[in-house]
Design an enzyme around this catalytic site. Structure first.
Site, PDB file in Angstrom:
ATOM      1  NE  ARG A 115      -4.467   0.576   2.062  1.00 46.93           N
ATOM      2  CZ  ARG A 115      -4.699   0.547   2.113  1.00 46.93           C
ATOM      3  NH1 ARG A 115      -5.342   2.008   3.553  1.00 46.93           N
ATOM      4  NH2 ARG A 115      -5.612  -0.003   2.189  1.00 46.93           N
ATOM      5  CG  HIS A 142      -8.763  -0.215  -3.121  1.00 52.84           C
ATOM      6  ND1 HIS A 142      -7.573  -1.187  -2.450  1.00 52.84           N
ATOM      7  CD2 HIS A 142      -9.624   0.502  -1.181  1.00 52.84           C
ATOM      8  CE1 HIS A 142      -8.020  -0.833  -1.274  1.00 52.84           C
ATOM      9  NE2 HIS A 142      -8.541  -0.340  -1.472  1.00 52.84           N
ATOM     10  CD  GLN A 145     -12.638  -2.182  -0.603  1.00 47.87           C
ATOM     11  OE1 GLN A 145     -12.242  -2.449   0.633  1.00 47.87           O
ATOM     12  NE2 GLN A 145     -13.918  -3.218  -0.597  1.00 47.87           N
ATOM     13  CG  ASP A 231     -13.644   5.889  -1.143  1.00 44.24           C
ATOM     14  OD1 ASP A 231     -13.638   5.758   0.512  1.00 44.24           O
ATOM     15  OD2 ASP A 231     -12.563   5.925  -1.169  1.00 44.24           O
ATOM     16  CB  CYS A 271     -13.600   0.970  -0.208  1.00 43.11           C
ATOM     17  SG  CYS A 271     -13.135   2.345   0.112  1.00 43.11           S
ATOM     18  NE  ARG A 299      -9.833  -5.405   0.254  1.00 45.25           N
ATOM     19  CZ  ARG A 299      -9.025  -4.847   0.935  1.00 45.25           C
ATOM     20  NH1 ARG A 299      -9.725  -3.563   1.340  1.00 45.25           N
ATOM     21  NH2 ARG A 299      -7.836  -4.762   1.152  1.00 45.25           N
TER      22      ARG A 299
HETATM   23  N1  NVA Z   1     -10.631   6.235  -2.038  1.00 45.48           N
HETATM   24  C1  NVA Z   1      -9.422   6.123   0.010  1.00 45.48           C
HETATM   25  C2  NVA Z   1      -9.882   4.713   0.185  1.00 45.48           C
HETATM   26  C3  NVA Z   1      -9.562   3.929   1.334  1.00 45.48           C
HETATM   27  C4  NVA Z   1      -9.571   2.673   1.645  1.00 45.48           C
HETATM   28  C5  NVA Z   1      -7.946   6.027  -0.113  1.00 45.48           C
HETATM   29  O1  NVA Z   1      -7.503   5.885  -0.726  1.00 45.48           O
HETATM   30  O2  NVA Z   1      -8.137   6.734   1.173  1.00 45.48           O
HETATM   31  N1   CP Z   2     -10.946  -0.269   2.379  1.00 44.20           N
HETATM   32  C1   CP Z   2     -10.176  -0.535   2.993  1.00 44.20           C
HETATM   33  O1   CP Z   2      -8.932  -0.820   2.106  1.00 44.20           O
HETATM   34  O2   CP Z   2      -9.700  -0.794   4.395  1.00 44.20           O
HETATM   35  P1   CP Z   2      -8.244  -0.059   4.817  1.00 44.20           P
HETATM   36  O3   CP Z   2      -7.529   1.220   4.037  1.00 44.20           O
HETATM   37  O4   CP Z   2      -8.786  -0.005   6.701  1.00 44.20           O
HETATM   38  O5   CP Z   2      -7.676  -1.168   4.293  1.00 44.20           O
END
Ligand code: NVA
Ligand code: CP
Length: 315
Positions: A115, A142, A145, A231, A271, A299
């Site tokens: 990540r 992502h 997800q 989101d 998500c 997930r």
């Molecule tokens: N769009 C959000 C998703 C978090 C799981 C982010 O990137 O923070």
């Molecule tokens: N949806 C998701 O990826 O959640 P986290 O940021 O908690 O991993």
């Protein structure tokens, strides 16, 4: 020997899952089908140790709850083990180049999940990795997800082909991944977000109108949709824009009135983490159309199938 020399633990050519379109439709369908079998066995407490003795390294340069727990629990359930690295507990936070980290980590483990911020950073890791690399979220995509979201839709409503998904809000990593999924799996994506936060045509390229329709009015985007999803207004890494986004996104809150525009059987997904009262009301996310907890659980099941596929191919 080149960096890309594979570890012997893989049975096929080196594959990565850096974005949704790295897999063909047939491969996505295989992984989703396998996820169903793996989930059914999990629910019956039947062991499924296909990755016995394999090790997953997880690299987090941004916070996570679901991604960490789902990959970690999933890998243990497959009989493997997990190493958890972050920017602050590894040399990444002290400027070790991502390429060097990739070279070293991928000599010792079988699989890596990352990540991070820019997609190019993930790609640089993958280019120097001897083992498969999975995108656990970047600024751009992502894909794990969306695998879970589509699995959840199929569990509850059957095939997503020919259906309409309404994306309400920021054209972020989730939105761009939904678009790739729509192109591959044959459904229509409706997108509505405020000016300045819409899909960038330079990034999407030409998309057929049966795949993507964009709307200024979120109520129009939601009309007839089989799935409504949103989101946070501000994704990780964009916190400096918090205040201007709060003003811009005010009308892009999924509420009961918006859900009433959708198909009567429409599902709501997010998500997570969610901000109730911003992108979605508590009434919707905690209401009967919301499937967010199944979505989060799934997930783990889809990622178990994904890890197995990347290391063992089709079973
Ligand atoms: N769009 C959000 C998703 C978090 C799981 C982010 O990137 O923070
Ligand atoms: N949806 C998701 O990826 O959640 P986290 O940021 O908690 O991993």
């Amino acid at each position: 020997m080149s960096d890309a020399t594979q570890n012997t633990s893989q049975t096929g050519p080196l594959r990565h899952f850096l974005q949704f379109r790295d897999f063909s439709r047939e491969e996505i369908e295989y992984v989703l089908g396998r996820a169903q079998l793996i989930k059914d066995k999990f629910k019956r407490y039947q062991p499924h140790h296909t990755l016995h003795d394999r090790t997953l390294a997880m690299v987090f340069e941004k916070a996570s709850t679901r991604t960490r727990v789902s990959f970690e629990a999933g890998m243990y359930q497959l009989g493997g083990s997990v190493i958890h690295l972050t920017s602050s507990n590894s040399q990444l936070g002290r400027s070790e180049p991502i390429e060097d980290t990739a070279r070293v980590v991928s000599r010792m483990v079988d699989l890596v999940m990352i990540r991070t911020f820019e997609q190019t950073r993930l790609e640089r890791f993958a280019a120097h990795s001897r083992v498969p690399v999975i995108n656990g979220l970047t600024n751009e995509y992502h894909p794990c997800q969306i695998l879970a979201d589509i699995f959840t839709f199929m569990e509850m409503r059957g095939s997503i082909e020919g259906k309409t998904v309404a994306w309400i809000g920021d054209a972020n990593n989730m939105a761009y991944t939904w678009l790739q999924a729509a192109e591959i799996l044959g459904f229509t994506l409706h997108v509505s977000g405020p000016k300045g936060y819409q899909l960038d045509p330079k990034l999407t390229g030409q998309v057929a109108p049966h795949v993507l329709r964009e709307f200024n009015d979120p109520m129009e985007a939601t009309k007839g949709a089989h799935l409504v999803t949103t989101d946070v207004w501000t994704s990780m890494g964009f916190e400096a824009e918090n205040e201007e986004r709060r003003l811009a996104f005010n009308d892009w809150c999924v509420d009961a009135e918006m859900m009433a525009q959708a198909h009567p059987d429409a599902l709501f997904m997010h998500c997570l983490p969610a901000h109730r009262g911003e992108e979605v009301t508590a009434e919707v996310i905690d209401g009967p159309q919301s499937v967010v907890w199944d979505e989060a659980e799934n997930r783990m099941h889809v990622q178990k199938a994904l890890m197995e596929f990347l290391l063992l191919g089709k079973q």
